[in-house]
Scaffold this active site. Structure first.
Site, short mmCIF file in Angstrom:
data_model
loop_
_atom_site.label_atom_id
_atom_site.label_comp_id
_atom_site.label_asym_id
_atom_site.label_seq_id
_atom_site.Cartn_x
_atom_site.Cartn_y
_atom_site.Cartn_z
N ASP A 106 7.46 5.12 -9.46
CA ASP A 106 8.29 4.89 -8.27
C ASP A 106 9.78 4.95 -8.59
OD1 ASP A 106 6.12 4.75 -6.65
OD2 ASP A 106 6.07 2.59 -6.49
N GLY A 121 0.80 -1.23 0.00
CA GLY A 121 0.00 0.00 0.00
C GLY A 121 0.82 1.27 0.00
N GLY A 140 2.52 3.66 1.57
CA GLY A 140 3.08 3.89 2.89
C GLY A 140 3.57 5.30 3.11
N ARG A 141 3.92 6.00 2.04
CA ARG A 141 4.33 7.41 2.17
C ARG A 141 3.83 8.24 0.99
NH1 ARG A 141 9.54 7.77 -0.49
NH2 ARG A 141 10.25 5.71 -1.06
N ARG A 177 -1.57 0.10 -9.68
CA ARG A 177 -0.46 -0.81 -9.95
C ARG A 177 -0.96 -2.25 -10.04
NH1 ARG A 177 3.49 1.91 -6.68
NH2 ARG A 177 2.74 4.01 -6.29
N ARG A 233 3.59 14.28 -7.24
CA ARG A 233 3.70 13.60 -8.52
C ARG A 233 2.30 13.45 -9.12
NH1 ARG A 233 6.07 7.65 -6.82
NH2 ARG A 233 4.47 7.03 -5.35
N LYS A 242 4.14 12.65 -2.18
CA LYS A 242 5.04 11.60 -1.70
C LYS A 242 5.91 12.19 -0.59
CE LYS A 242 8.27 8.08 -3.35
NZ LYS A 242 8.94 7.53 -4.55
N ASP A 258 4.39 -4.25 -7.20
CA ASP A 258 3.73 -3.06 -6.66
C ASP A 258 4.31 -1.78 -7.26
OD1 ASP A 258 5.95 -4.07 -4.91
OD2 ASP A 258 5.75 -2.09 -4.02
N ASN A 259 5.38 -1.92 -8.07
CA ASN A 259 5.96 -0.77 -8.76
C ASN A 259 5.70 -0.81 -10.26
OD1 ASN A 259 7.03 0.17 -6.35
ND2 ASN A 259 9.00 -0.83 -6.64
#
Length: 521
Positions: A280, A101, A103-104, A200, A193, A123, A270-271
């Site tokens: 990412d 998920g 996270g930042r 994703r 961004r 981000k 996830d990227n």
């Protein structure tokens, strides 16, 4: 107040996490969690992309306002918006990692302008339910790298997420850069961004892994409706067509990476963007010396899973995982396997087309495969700068094949390594290349022009980004703008910036941030 045309869909059409508390936890039967950015102590705007300002329907004056600074550092919310963090899982370095998920990353809103949709995401704006043991912040070092690289990639013609703004938070962030037990405080920063969507592969994987097929269908139908509407209404055939298009977009993106010598460094599922965008920007890098085995990621140093030469294979591996996630909606393997097979054959075709373009070959010829293979073998004989080699190659005169090695000599890192044997191999290749060019129906000037449209002169080498980071740590942010302007025209000569058309300096060969990087940000 800034006037943005906000048209939120993700947090209005998809199931939300019913728990509003911002605590680390497993989030089930939901696609996102509502969360507010954390207020910062002393925000300061360092740079704004004029092009992205325009894409969002804003003005230069808007970007210089105090409210712009507050919104895009998370200190003020846009009116009538509900920020959120997305829930997704992923395979990391080949192993299922479960829930990951945002996270930042915190999504502020979706904006439409001139029939284009843009999701705005901060981000480094604080913790979310997906932060696990992390603090949700980002440091200036990694933020500069993401801000510059995402915009540089766009101007290179590589599918990518974009960047709107780069700002200091005014807070200090503790980071262990090398994961060696020596954390230090660094300047905190926030990047805004921008992309049509930040969905994703992992958004779909987590739902399939939990066998939450009803939410999976809602998410896939949402994705098709807003980003692949030409595929039609939900059906098995539509889902297969959706997977096919994702597969082709992923392949096209990776072919572009190989073309410019870009190595992502962390191709976990996830990227991987569902839209085929580079997403990412962590421990990425551009090839200095041409090397299929190079990876910029310290975490990947041993196994080199995400090395330059393996990126096309990893793209396919990740698509297999996405196919498994979509299977419950399709319930037959033949169509999925056929699409994956198309990726394999498609790569061979598109890679050959891409390499022909880099060599200035417009006419298809059966001998090209061998010519390209011989070239790759030669590039590995001694450390040879990929960007400089292909840019200089456009100056080659096929009527003077014997002078070919002189044309590209600036690409060799250690000229003393060019032994008589190596020189002979290059001479042989240039003779074959000259003979092949003689069968083309364009002039040398036309070929040079076409080659220079696909072989960039300037790329964001890691040492260049590191110089900007070092200056920024001292409070000097001018080089950020200098590089930003340079990289907006990567295929142009820009004689005033010739100093950046050079091999990596010796001091940067083993310097942290210039050769290998960690995921620490």
């Amino acid at each position: 107040m800034i006037n943005l045309n906000i048209k939120d869909t993700f947090n209005k059409e998809l199931p939300a996490d019913p728990i509003l508390e911002n605590s680390r936890r497993q989030v089930e039967k939901a696609c996102f969690s509502y969360v507010h950015p954390k207020r910062t102590s002393k925000p300061e705007l360092l740079h704004v992309s004029p092009e992205m300002i325009e894409n969002l329907g804003l003005s230069k004056e808007d970007s210089q306002s105090d409210i712009f600074l507050k919104i895009f550092t998370g200190n003020t919310l846009l009116p009538n918006t509900k920020p959120y963090a997305m829930c997704y899982g992923g395979h990391q370095f080949g192993n299922w990692a479960g829930q990951l998920g945002d996270g930042r990353a915190i999504n502020l809103a979706e904006v439409t302008h001139k029939n284009k949709r843009w999701a705005l995401q901060l981000k480094g704006a604080g913790a979310t339910p997906y932060s696990r043991t992390a603090d949700g912040f980002a440091v200036l070092r990694s933020s500069i790298r993401e801000y510059l690289c995402s915009e540089a990639m766009y101007y290179l013609g590589v599918p990518t997420t974009r960047a709107l703004s780069l700002a200091l938070s005014g807070d200090q962030v503790l980071r262990d850069v090398l994961y060696n037990g020596n954390p230090e405080y660094e300047k905190g920063a926030i990047v805004c961004r921008v992309a049509p969507s930040f969905l994703r592969f992992g958004n779909y994987e987590i739902l399939a892994a939990r066998q939450d097929f009803s939410t999976l269908k809602i998410l896939v139908d949402y994705t098709v409706k807003h980003f692949f509407p030409h595929l039609g209404e939900p059906s098995k055939e539509t889902y297969l067509a959706f997977f096919s298009e994702v597969s082709q977009r992923t392949l096209d993106m990776i072919i572009h990476w190989q073309r410019v010598g870009f190595v992502h460094g962390v191709m976990n599922t996830d990227n991987m963007s569902i839209l085929g965008l580079t997403i990412d920007y962590g421990p990425y890098g551009w090839l200095e010396g041409f090397d299929y085995g190079w990876t910029p990621n310290t975490t990947d140093r041993q196994h080199k899973r995400y090395r330059y030469g393996n990126q096309p294979n990893i793209g396919l591996w990740n698509l297999y995982k996405l196919a498994n996630a979509l299977y419950p909606l399709i319930e037959e393997t033949d169509g999925l396997e056929a699409i994956l097979d198309e990726y394999k054959t498609g790569f061979e075709v598109k890679f050959l087309e891409m390499m022909r373009s880099k060599l200035g070959l417009l006419i298809k010829d059966d001998s090209d495969v061998a010519l390209i293979k011989d070239l790759e073998n030669n590039l590995l004989l001694t450390e040879t700068d990929m960007t400089i080699f292909f840019r200089k190659l456009s100056d080659f005169n096929n009527e003077k094949a014997s002078e070919g090695i002189k044309v590209v000599k600036d690409a060799f890192y250690i000229s003393e390594e060019i032994t008589e044997d190596i020189q002979q191999k290059w001479n042989t290749w240039f003779e074959k290349y000259a003979e092949r060019l003689s069968r083309e129906e364009v002039t040398s000037e036309e070929r040079k022009e076409k080659m220079n449209l696909v072989n960039p002169k300037y790329v964001l080498r890691n040492y260049m980004a590191q110089l900007a980071i070092d200056d920024a740590d001292k409070g000097n942010y001018k080089l950020i703008d200098d590089l930003f302007q340079l990289l907006k025209n990567p295929y142009n000569e820009q004689p005033e910036h010739e100093k950046w058309f050079a091999k990596r300096p010796d001091w940067a060969r083993h310097k942290v941030g210039c050769s290998m990087l960690s995921c620490s940000s």
